[in-house]
Design a protein around this motif. Structure first.
Motif, PDB file in Angstrom:
ATOM      1  N   ILE A  22      -5.865  -6.884  -2.226  1.00 56.19           N
ATOM      2  CA  ILE A  22      -4.671  -6.034  -2.142  1.00 56.19           C
ATOM      3  C   ILE A  22      -4.889  -4.933  -1.108  1.00 56.19           C
ATOM      4  O   ILE A  22      -4.018  -4.653  -0.283  1.00 56.19           O
ATOM      5  CB  ILE A  22      -4.311  -5.445  -3.518  1.00 56.19           C
ATOM      6  CG1 ILE A  22      -3.831  -6.556  -4.456  1.00 56.19           C
ATOM      7  CG2 ILE A  22      -3.254  -4.348  -3.393  1.00 56.19           C
ATOM      8  CD1 ILE A  22      -3.713  -6.144  -5.912  1.00 56.19           C
ATOM      9  N   VAL A  23      -6.056  -4.309  -1.140  1.00 55.07           N
ATOM     10  CA  VAL A  23      -6.372  -3.253  -0.172  1.00 55.07           C
ATOM     11  C   VAL A  23      -6.337  -3.809   1.251  1.00 55.07           C
ATOM     12  O   VAL A  23      -5.771  -3.186   2.162  1.00 55.07           O
ATOM     13  CB  VAL A  23      -7.739  -2.606  -0.488  1.00 55.07           C
ATOM     14  CG1 VAL A  23      -8.155  -1.638   0.607  1.00 55.07           C
ATOM     15  CG2 VAL A  23      -7.701  -1.911  -1.838  1.00 55.07           C
ATOM     16  N   MET A  28      -3.437  -4.328   6.441  1.00 53.67           N
ATOM     17  CA  MET A  28      -2.863  -5.178   7.487  1.00 53.67           C
ATOM     18  C   MET A  28      -1.416  -4.777   7.766  1.00 53.67           C
ATOM     19  O   MET A  28      -0.995  -4.682   8.920  1.00 53.67           O
ATOM     20  CB  MET A  28      -2.919  -6.654   7.086  1.00 53.67           C
ATOM     21  CG  MET A  28      -4.269  -7.287   7.217  1.00 53.67           C
ATOM     22  SD  MET A  28      -4.129  -9.035   6.774  1.00 53.67           S
ATOM     23  CE  MET A  28      -5.708  -9.625   7.365  1.00 53.67           C
ATOM     24  N   LEU A  29      -0.669  -4.546   6.705  1.00 55.84           N
ATOM     25  CA  LEU A  29       0.732  -4.136   6.863  1.00 55.84           C
ATOM     26  C   LEU A  29       0.837  -2.783   7.556  1.00 55.84           C
ATOM     27  O   LEU A  29       1.681  -2.585   8.439  1.00 55.84           O
ATOM     28  CB  LEU A  29       1.426  -4.092   5.500  1.00 55.84           C
ATOM     29  CG  LEU A  29       1.646  -5.434   4.829  1.00 55.84           C
ATOM     30  CD1 LEU A  29       2.117  -5.255   3.389  1.00 55.84           C
ATOM     31  CD2 LEU A  29       2.645  -6.267   5.617  1.00 55.84           C
ATOM     32  N   LYS A  30      -0.015  -1.841   7.155  1.00 58.92           N
ATOM     33  CA  LYS A  30       0.011  -0.514   7.793  1.00 58.92           C
ATOM     34  C   LYS A  30      -0.275  -0.623   9.280  1.00 58.92           C
ATOM     35  O   LYS A  30       0.392   0.018  10.090  1.00 58.92           O
ATOM     36  CB  LYS A  30      -1.015   0.420   7.139  1.00 58.92           C
ATOM     37  CG  LYS A  30      -0.612   0.916   5.794  1.00 58.92           C
ATOM     38  CD  LYS A  30      -1.487   2.038   5.272  1.00 58.92           C
ATOM     39  CE  LYS A  30      -2.954   1.851   5.489  1.00 58.92           C
ATOM     40  NZ  LYS A  30      -3.793   2.838   4.813  1.00 58.92           N
ATOM     41  N   ALA A  31      -1.253  -1.418   9.653  1.00 61.57           N
ATOM     42  CA  ALA A  31      -1.596  -1.564  11.072  1.00 61.57           C
ATOM     43  C   ALA A  31      -0.414  -2.123  11.851  1.00 61.57           C
ATOM     44  O   ALA A  31      -0.094  -1.632  12.947  1.00 61.57           O
ATOM     45  CB  ALA A  31      -2.821  -2.459  11.233  1.00 61.57           C
ATOM     46  N   SER A  35       1.901  -0.047  14.609  1.00 67.82           N
ATOM     47  CA  SER A  35       1.931  -0.589  15.976  1.00 67.82           C
ATOM     48  C   SER A  35       3.346  -0.697  16.513  1.00 67.82           C
ATOM     49  O   SER A  35       3.557  -0.652  17.730  1.00 67.82           O
ATOM     50  CB  SER A  35       1.251  -1.961  16.012  1.00 67.82           C
ATOM     51  OG  SER A  35      -0.125  -1.821  15.732  1.00 67.82           O
ATOM     52  N   LEU A  36       4.334  -0.834  15.634  1.00 63.15           N
ATOM     53  CA  LEU A  36       5.729  -0.916  16.071  1.00 63.15           C
ATOM     54  C   LEU A  36       6.190   0.358  16.774  1.00 63.15           C
ATOM     55  O   LEU A  36       7.132   0.332  17.557  1.00 63.15           O
ATOM     56  CB  LEU A  36       6.641  -1.204  14.879  1.00 63.15           C
ATOM     57  CG  LEU A  36       6.500  -2.558  14.206  1.00 63.15           C
ATOM     58  CD1 LEU A  36       7.349  -2.618  12.937  1.00 63.15           C
ATOM     59  CD2 LEU A  36       6.872  -3.674  15.165  1.00 63.15           C
ATOM     60  N   TYR A  37       5.551   1.470  16.474  1.00 70.39           N
ATOM     61  CA  TYR A  37       5.970   2.758  17.022  1.00 70.39           C
ATOM     62  C   TYR A  37       5.318   3.079  18.370  1.00 70.39           C
ATOM     63  O   TYR A  37       5.578   4.132  18.932  1.00 70.39           O
ATOM     64  CB  TYR A  37       5.675   3.879  16.024  1.00 70.39           C
ATOM     65  CG  TYR A  37       6.547   3.784  14.801  1.00 70.39           C
ATOM     66  CD1 TYR A  37       7.862   4.232  14.831  1.00 70.39           C
ATOM     67  CD2 TYR A  37       6.071   3.210  13.628  1.00 70.39           C
ATOM     68  CE1 TYR A  37       8.672   4.127  13.714  1.00 70.39           C
ATOM     69  CE2 TYR A  37       6.879   3.102  12.515  1.00 70.39           C
ATOM     70  CZ  TYR A  37       8.181   3.557  12.564  1.00 70.39           C
ATOM     71  OH  TYR A  37       8.978   3.447  11.463  1.00 70.39           O
ATOM     72  N   ILE A  38       4.492   2.200  18.867  1.00 67.26           N
ATOM     73  CA  ILE A  38       3.811   2.466  20.131  1.00 67.26           C
ATOM     74  C   ILE A  38       4.641   1.904  21.278  1.00 67.26           C
ATOM     75  O   ILE A  38       4.917   0.699  21.322  1.00 67.26           O
ATOM     76  CB  ILE A  38       2.392   1.854  20.128  1.00 67.26           C
ATOM     77  CG1 ILE A  38       1.564   2.539  19.054  1.00 67.26           C
ATOM     78  CG2 ILE A  38       1.751   1.956  21.501  1.00 67.26           C
ATOM     79  CD1 ILE A  38       0.184   1.979  18.882  1.00 67.26           C
TER      80      ILE A  38
END
Length: 136
Positions: A22-23, A28-31, A35-38
């Protein structure tokens, strides 16, 4: 429930492995979300993809991530021997996926390091997991 003073060895192995998966998945989702905001990240993705169409690249990534997601449940329900080897092999495979498909953005490197530490813990725990059927 884990109370104060209990060590990692006292946590049921299946629950511990599932929790570590789960961690890994949350990280993975956070990364990916960060990355979408770069600015320019899509251009870099297109360069990375080369001749591979972006939808096919995304499908490949989704399949690879789904294998790790499935381990959240499988770590709890598989029989001991299959469970042990599935955790070891999928963790190794996931490390290769993280390193091979990663970027050099600082947030990604940090989150990837956390993911790899969790995956190495999964490998170590599964490797040392004693067979509950042979314990006295």
């Amino acid at each position: 429930m884990i109370s104060r003073g209990k060590s990692i060895e006292t946590i049921e192995t299946r629950a511990l492995l599932s929790t570590l998966w789960i961690v890994v998945m949350i990280n993975m989702l956070k990364a990916d979300i960060l990355s979408l905001y770069i600015p320019g990240a899509l251009d870099e993705l297109m360069k990375f993809a080369g001749a591979t169409p972006i939808p096919q690249l995304m499908l490949s990534g989704a399949i690879l991530m789904e294998i790790s997601t499935a381990m959240i449940l499988l770590a709890r329900v598989l029989t001991y021997r299959i469970n042990r080897w599935a955790n070891i092999l999928v963790a190794i495979f996931t490390i290769a996926f993280i390193v091979g498909g990663g970027s050099t953005y600082p947030h990604y490197l940090f989150i990837a390091a956390v993911e790899i530490v969790c995956l190495l813990l999964i490998i170590g725990i599964a490797w040392r997991w004693p067979n509950p059927n042979t314990q006295v």
